[in-house]
Design a protein around this motif. Structure first.
Motif, PDB file in Angstrom:
ATOM      1  N   PHE A 128       1.853   7.207  41.922  1.00 22.18           N
ATOM      2  CA  PHE A 128       1.064   7.894  42.935  1.00 22.18           C
ATOM      3  C   PHE A 128       1.995   8.523  43.966  1.00 22.18           C
ATOM      4  O   PHE A 128       2.991   7.912  44.363  1.00 22.18           O
ATOM      5  CB  PHE A 128       0.122   6.925  43.654  1.00 22.18           C
ATOM      6  CG  PHE A 128      -0.975   6.385  42.790  1.00 22.18           C
ATOM      7  CD1 PHE A 128      -1.980   7.215  42.331  1.00 22.18           C
ATOM      8  CD2 PHE A 128      -1.005   5.044  42.442  1.00 22.18           C
ATOM      9  CE1 PHE A 128      -3.000   6.728  41.536  1.00 22.18           C
ATOM     10  CE2 PHE A 128      -2.018   4.551  41.648  1.00 22.18           C
ATOM     11  CZ  PHE A 128      -3.021   5.387  41.194  1.00 22.18           C
TER      12      PHE A 128
ATOM     13  N   GLY B 271      -0.316   0.833  44.674  1.00 20.30           N
ATOM     14  CA  GLY B 271      -1.625   1.337  44.241  1.00 20.30           C
ATOM     15  C   GLY B 271      -1.954   2.636  44.959  1.00 20.30           C
ATOM     16  O   GLY B 271      -1.131   3.195  45.681  1.00 20.30           O
ATOM     17  N   PHE B 272      -3.165   3.111  44.776  1.00 21.96           N
ATOM     18  CA  PHE B 272      -3.528   4.382  45.404  1.00 21.96           C
ATOM     19  C   PHE B 272      -3.901   4.187  46.871  1.00 21.96           C
ATOM     20  O   PHE B 272      -4.448   3.178  47.261  1.00 21.96           O
ATOM     21  CB  PHE B 272      -4.653   5.086  44.644  1.00 21.96           C
ATOM     22  CG  PHE B 272      -5.971   4.367  44.694  1.00 21.96           C
ATOM     23  CD1 PHE B 272      -6.875   4.625  45.704  1.00 21.96           C
ATOM     24  CD2 PHE B 272      -6.305   3.434  43.730  1.00 21.96           C
ATOM     25  CE1 PHE B 272      -8.084   3.972  45.760  1.00 21.96           C
ATOM     26  CE2 PHE B 272      -7.524   2.776  43.775  1.00 21.96           C
ATOM     27  CZ  PHE B 272      -8.405   3.039  44.786  1.00 21.96           C
ATOM     28  N   MET B 273      -3.537   5.175  47.667  1.00 22.57           N
ATOM     29  CA  MET B 273      -3.850   5.179  49.083  1.00 22.57           C
ATOM     30  C   MET B 273      -5.227   5.806  49.266  1.00 22.57           C
ATOM     31  O   MET B 273      -5.626   6.696  48.511  1.00 22.57           O
ATOM     32  CB  MET B 273      -2.813   6.005  49.838  1.00 22.57           C
ATOM     33  CG  MET B 273      -3.018   5.993  51.339  1.00 22.57           C
ATOM     34  SD  MET B 273      -1.728   6.897  52.210  1.00 22.57           S
ATOM     35  CE  MET B 273      -2.296   8.569  52.030  1.00 22.57           C
ATOM     36  N   ASP B 274      -5.929   5.377  50.257  1.00 25.85           N
ATOM     37  CA  ASP B 274      -7.232   5.943  50.591  1.00 25.85           C
ATOM     38  C   ASP B 274      -7.068   7.410  50.971  1.00 25.85           C
ATOM     39  O   ASP B 274      -6.370   7.737  51.932  1.00 25.85           O
ATOM     40  CB  ASP B 274      -7.836   5.153  51.746  1.00 25.85           C
ATOM     41  CG  ASP B 274      -9.151   5.716  52.230  1.00 25.85           C
ATOM     42  OD1 ASP B 274      -9.834   6.406  51.451  1.00 25.85           O
ATOM     43  OD2 ASP B 274      -9.499   5.461  53.395  1.00 25.85           O
ATOM     44  N   THR B 275      -7.680   8.298  50.185  1.00 20.87           N
ATOM     45  CA  THR B 275      -7.524   9.732  50.453  1.00 20.87           C
ATOM     46  C   THR B 275      -8.157  10.137  51.777  1.00 20.87           C
ATOM     47  O   THR B 275      -7.719  11.096  52.407  1.00 20.87           O
ATOM     48  CB  THR B 275      -8.133  10.579  49.322  1.00 20.87           C
ATOM     49  OG1 THR B 275      -9.506  10.216  49.157  1.00 20.87           O
ATOM     50  CG2 THR B 275      -7.374  10.377  48.032  1.00 20.87           C
TER      51      THR B 275
ATOM     52  N   GLU C   9       4.299   9.332  36.737  1.00 21.66           N
ATOM     53  CA  GLU C   9       3.049   8.570  36.648  1.00 21.66           C
ATOM     54  C   GLU C   9       2.690   7.884  37.964  1.00 21.66           C
ATOM     55  O   GLU C   9       1.564   7.451  38.161  1.00 21.66           O
ATOM     56  CB  GLU C   9       3.141   7.499  35.550  1.00 21.66           C
ATOM     57  CG  GLU C   9       3.244   8.053  34.143  1.00 21.66           C
ATOM     58  CD  GLU C   9       4.664   8.515  33.801  1.00 21.66           C
ATOM     59  OE1 GLU C   9       5.642   7.981  34.380  1.00 21.66           O
ATOM     60  OE2 GLU C   9       4.793   9.439  32.991  1.00 21.66           O
TER      61      GLU C   9
ATOM     62  N   CYS D 232       9.315   7.609  47.807  1.00 25.58           N
ATOM     63  CA  CYS D 232       8.548   6.621  47.044  1.00 25.58           C
ATOM     64  C   CYS D 232       9.488   5.668  46.309  1.00 25.58           C
ATOM     65  O   CYS D 232      10.498   6.100  45.755  1.00 25.58           O
ATOM     66  CB  CYS D 232       7.651   7.311  46.011  1.00 25.58           C
ATOM     67  SG  CYS D 232       6.265   8.155  46.752  1.00 25.58           S
TER      68      CYS D 232
ATOM     69  N   LYS E 151       7.387  12.161  48.213  1.00 26.35           N
ATOM     70  CA  LYS E 151       7.700  11.739  46.845  1.00 26.35           C
ATOM     71  C   LYS E 151       9.128  11.203  46.742  1.00 26.35           C
ATOM     72  O   LYS E 151       9.379  10.231  46.046  1.00 26.35           O
ATOM     73  CB  LYS E 151       7.487  12.903  45.874  1.00 26.35           C
ATOM     74  CG  LYS E 151       7.564  12.508  44.424  1.00 26.35           C
ATOM     75  CD  LYS E 151       6.454  11.546  44.071  1.00 26.35           C
ATOM     76  CE  LYS E 151       6.494  11.200  42.599  1.00 26.35           C
ATOM     77  NZ  LYS E 151       5.677  10.057  42.280  1.00 26.35           N
TER      78      LYS E 151
ATOM     79  N   TYR F  82      -5.527  10.054  54.456  1.00 27.28           N
ATOM     80  CA  TYR F  82      -4.654  11.234  54.444  1.00 27.28           C
ATOM     81  C   TYR F  82      -5.402  12.460  54.975  1.00 27.28           C
ATOM     82  O   TYR F  82      -4.842  13.246  55.744  1.00 27.28           O
ATOM     83  CB  TYR F  82      -4.142  11.502  53.025  1.00 27.28           C
ATOM     84  CG  TYR F  82      -3.191  12.667  52.955  1.00 27.28           C
ATOM     85  CD1 TYR F  82      -1.879  12.546  53.390  1.00 27.28           C
ATOM     86  CD2 TYR F  82      -3.619  13.907  52.490  1.00 27.28           C
ATOM     87  CE1 TYR F  82      -0.999  13.616  53.356  1.00 27.28           C
ATOM     88  CE2 TYR F  82      -2.744  14.981  52.453  1.00 27.28           C
ATOM     89  CZ  TYR F  82      -1.444  14.823  52.889  1.00 27.28           C
ATOM     90  OH  TYR F  82      -0.597  15.892  52.867  1.00 27.28           O
TER      91      TYR F  82
ATOM     92  N   ALA G 261       1.232   6.298  47.564  1.00 25.08           N
ATOM     93  CA  ALA G 261       0.949   4.912  47.188  1.00 25.08           C
ATOM     94  C   ALA G 261       0.799   4.049  48.432  1.00 25.08           C
ATOM     95  O   ALA G 261       1.383   4.316  49.473  1.00 25.08           O
ATOM     96  CB  ALA G 261       2.089   4.381  46.327  1.00 25.08           C
ATOM     97  N   ASP G 262      -0.009   2.978  48.281  1.00 21.85           N
ATOM     98  CA  ASP G 262      -0.088   2.014  49.368  1.00 21.85           C
ATOM     99  C   ASP G 262       1.114   1.067  49.272  1.00 21.85           C
ATOM    100  O   ASP G 262       1.995   1.251  48.431  1.00 21.85           O
ATOM    101  CB  ASP G 262      -1.418   1.259  49.331  1.00 21.85           C
ATOM    102  CG  ASP G 262      -1.595   0.409  48.079  1.00 21.85           C
ATOM    103  OD1 ASP G 262      -0.618   0.229  47.316  1.00 21.85           O
ATOM    104  OD2 ASP G 262      -2.710  -0.094  47.865  1.00 21.85           O
TER     105      ASP G 262
END
Length: 128
Positions: A38, A46-50, A36, A30, A27, A53, A41-42
């Motif tokens: 992620f 945007g959101f990273m593929d869980t 707010e 980042c 974090k 991880y 994040a990619d």
């Protein structure tokens, strides 16, 4: 749905300390540290593929801790179980960001036999 033994919960708690430390480091790195944003994040924010991880971090940690399975869902349920003795349902509800306390209590906070016995003994001691 099965529940972890006490030894399993201890292993999970050890793993959570390591995961929490990792989350904090990620974090801080980042580009957008706002609440707010992620955590994972990619490159575009945007959101990273869980699944990525889970494969890279959680499966490795599960092997190190000799756990049969470690997913974000397992982490959430274990945190809720461990939090039962630390606060009230509304506290855990806020931690898990549930809109309904019933979801937290009914799905995420299983009955802990040792805790039930302690409650019964406390009531018996007062009534007896």
């Amino acid at each position: 749905m099965g529940y972890c033994s006490l030894d399993c919960r201890k292993s999970l708690a050890q793993g959570f300390r390591r995961i929490a430390s990792s989350f904090g480091r990620v974090k801080k790195q980042c580009p957008d540290p706002s609440p707010e944003a992620f955590i994972f994040a990619d490159a575009k924010g945007g959101f990273m593929d869980t699944g990525n991880y889970r494969r890279r971090v959680l499966h490795k940690l599960a092997d190190e801790l000799e756990l049969p399975k470690l997913t974000v869902q397992v982490i959430r349920r274990t945190i809720a179980t461990l939090a039962q003795k630390k606060g009230i349902v509304k506290d855990v509800q806020g931690l898990l960001r549930h809109s309904r306390a019933a979801t937290t209590a009914d799905v995420y906070m299983p009955e802990i036999p040792e805790s039930v016995r302690a409650t019964i003994n406390a009531i018996h001691a007062v009534a007896g």
